[in-house]
Design an enzyme around this catalytic site. Sequence first.
Site, mmCIF file in Angstrom:
data_model
loop_
_atom_site.group_PDB
_atom_site.id
_atom_site.type_symbol
_atom_site.label_atom_id
_atom_site.label_comp_id
_atom_site.label_asym_id
_atom_site.label_seq_id
_atom_site.Cartn_x
_atom_site.Cartn_y
_atom_site.Cartn_z
ATOM 1 C CG HIS A 156 -2.038 -1.035 1.072
ATOM 2 N ND1 HIS A 156 -3.312 -0.730 0.644
ATOM 3 C CD2 HIS A 156 -2.038 -2.372 1.268
ATOM 4 C CE1 HIS A 156 -4.048 -1.836 0.602
ATOM 5 N NE2 HIS A 156 -3.292 -2.849 0.984
ATOM 6 C CG ASP A 364 -0.068 9.235 0.721
ATOM 7 O OD1 ASP A 364 -0.124 8.047 1.087
ATOM 8 O OD2 ASP A 364 -0.786 10.144 1.193
HETATM 9 P P1 ADQ Z 1 -3.247 5.946 4.715
HETATM 10 O O1 ADQ Z 1 -1.841 6.434 4.861
HETATM 11 O O2 ADQ Z 1 -3.993 5.736 5.957
HETATM 12 O O3 ADQ Z 1 -3.299 4.616 3.814
HETATM 13 P P2 ADQ Z 1 -5.199 7.243 2.820
HETATM 14 O O4 ADQ Z 1 -4.994 6.592 1.513
HETATM 15 O O5 ADQ Z 1 -5.474 8.690 2.712
HETATM 16 O O6 ADQ Z 1 -3.971 7.100 3.796
HETATM 17 O O7 ADQ Z 1 -6.431 6.539 3.517
HETATM 18 C C1 ADQ Z 1 -6.957 7.013 4.707
HETATM 19 C C2 ADQ Z 1 -8.398 6.536 4.884
HETATM 20 O O8 ADQ Z 1 -8.786 6.821 6.226
HETATM 21 C C3 ADQ Z 1 -9.369 7.251 3.975
HETATM 22 O O9 ADQ Z 1 -10.383 6.375 3.574
HETATM 23 C C4 ADQ Z 1 -9.916 8.377 4.878
HETATM 24 O O10 ADQ Z 1 -11.250 8.753 4.557
HETATM 25 C C5 ADQ Z 1 -9.860 7.754 6.246
HETATM 26 N N1 ADQ Z 1 -9.571 8.796 7.261
HETATM 27 C C6 ADQ Z 1 -8.513 9.615 7.312
HETATM 28 N N2 ADQ Z 1 -8.606 10.462 8.375
HETATM 29 C C7 ADQ Z 1 -9.759 10.162 8.990
HETATM 30 C C8 ADQ Z 1 -10.444 10.684 10.144
HETATM 31 N N3 ADQ Z 1 -9.962 11.685 10.877
HETATM 32 N N4 ADQ Z 1 -11.616 10.113 10.485
HETATM 33 C C9 ADQ Z 1 -12.121 9.093 9.760
HETATM 34 N N5 ADQ Z 1 -11.529 8.563 8.673
HETATM 35 C C10 ADQ Z 1 -10.373 9.090 8.292
HETATM 36 C C11 ADQ Z 1 -2.330 3.714 3.241
HETATM 37 C C12 ADQ Z 1 -1.263 4.366 2.340
HETATM 38 C C13 ADQ Z 1 -1.926 5.200 1.259
HETATM 39 C C14 ADQ Z 1 -2.885 4.327 0.457
HETATM 40 C C15 ADQ Z 1 -3.828 3.558 1.370
HETATM 41 C C16 ADQ Z 1 -4.641 2.530 0.589
HETATM 42 O O11 ADQ Z 1 -0.391 5.179 3.131
HETATM 43 O O12 ADQ Z 1 -0.953 5.782 0.399
HETATM 44 O O13 ADQ Z 1 -3.655 5.150 -0.395
HETATM 45 O O14 ADQ Z 1 -3.107 2.848 2.379
HETATM 46 O O15 ADQ Z 1 -3.827 1.701 -0.173
#
Ligand code: ADQ
Length: 454
Positions: A156, A364
């Site tokens: 990921h 990211d």
């Molecule tokens: P993350 O680093 O966690 O994921 P991201 O891809 O943005 O980053 O996913 C975060 C998820 O958590 C999103 O669905 C978002 O809506 C939710 N989220 C974030 N903050 C929140 C909050 N305060 N309350 C509720 N929900 C919240 C890792 C990798 C990324 C990759 C994903 C998926 O670091 O690069 O995109 O996995 O593969």
Amino acid sequence: MGRLVVVSNRVALPQKRKQAGGGLATGILDALRGTEGIWFGWSGDVAVTQPTNPTVAQADGLTYATVDLTRKDHAGYYDGFSNAALWPLFHYRLDLVNFTRSDFAAYQRVNSFFADMLMPMLRPDDRIWVHDYHLIPMAESLRRAGAAQRIGFFLHTPFPPFGVLATLPHYEDLLRSLCAYNLVGFQTADDLTSFHDAVIRGARGAVLPDGNVRAFGHTLRAGAFPIGIDPDAIAEMAAPALKSRTLRRFEESLQDRRLIIGVDRLDYSKGLEHRFKAFASFLDHYPEHRGRIRFLQIATATRSEVPEYRHLRQRLSALAGDIAGRFSELDWTPIQYLNRSFSHRSLCGFLRISHVALVTPLRDGMNLVAKEYVAAQDPSEPGVLILSPFAGAAHELDGAIIANPYDPDAVAEALQAAMQMPLEERRERWQAMMETLRRNNITAWRENFLGALG
Ligand code: ADQ
């Protein structure tokens, strides 16, 4: 067709699903449901002694199997090697890598333990899909325990260039572990290229004419499988969310000011310090927006056992305080900075009412928030996405304004461009991005990966 067995560090157990609620958990669940599969991983709990069997629960036609970890294993495997060595390394932050041999040993030990716990549950025609950097040695451990099933791995996070990877002691062990899979999947073509390069330079392997990889006596497939979301489900959730009490109260407090939003885990890879400085530069250079906008940054605290995360939190609070102290008026505060999490529904509501989203990570894998922001927009009045070129999502979302997070003034200029962008242009950009999101949705991601696994 056989069952699908998913292995991930955390398992979205039915009773805890609200917290894990995002698109990924849903995507995995859908894949599992069709096959009466198993979801295996760490329970999220620390125990005094290592368990001898997984805790097994049946729900929704699926089997959930979880194991506790001892405090020592958890500290070495999770806080240590996974989050204090691999995570910074994979996000190009060599200055933050904290490698110790004992953490690495715990990482190997926990992977073997997981494999031993999972092994008795497997059937010969199962397919196994392992997720993320915590579990790179899983296939090797399973093979050692006698597994002959097809095993795929999806990373990921980004996969770093070879020069960065090679600073990690024992990086060859990680490469050998990756090559024990039948299929290894990455978020972007750049990550795949870095992997190919590492195989050639770090493992004296080869990329074959058919695209397969040969190294350590194995031949495997490797590909880019950019993760998606379910854009229509997000859109359906976002519009009614505006009627909720939380959203109504928040909108009232805005008093017609335009909202700029950031939603991230509190993590140094997300570029929050740079973003705060860019916002200050925006207020400096374009004072006409003072009093007329608000910046809402939601940053949920994670990994607080790792010292760097605690330090980052202190620095961010200080920066937010500085900005508020410097620019606030008696009846206006420029920044609202929250360290709490919200339900996915409320989050989609916040995204929908935001005129601009600042998604400016320093690095990211993909960044699902960028995709969720686009999907949550009102088609007749869509907002503007400002996106870092260093997020995997930038490879797909070409309707975003791309801004380099290392240049705060460039991000400030992007904010000004977003504020001035005519409705017609916003609609065109949004339409193009929404089509991409629908085409490369979470179902396509899952089917492409499992299709390649065979
Ligand atoms: P993350 O680093 O966690 O994921 P991201 O891809 O943005 O980053 O996913 C975060 C998820 O958590 C999103 O669905 C978002 O809506 C939710 N989220 C974030 N903050 C929140 C909050 N305060 N309350 C509720 N929900 C919240 C890792 C990798 C990324 C990759 C994903 C998926 O670091 O690069 O995109 O996995 O593969």
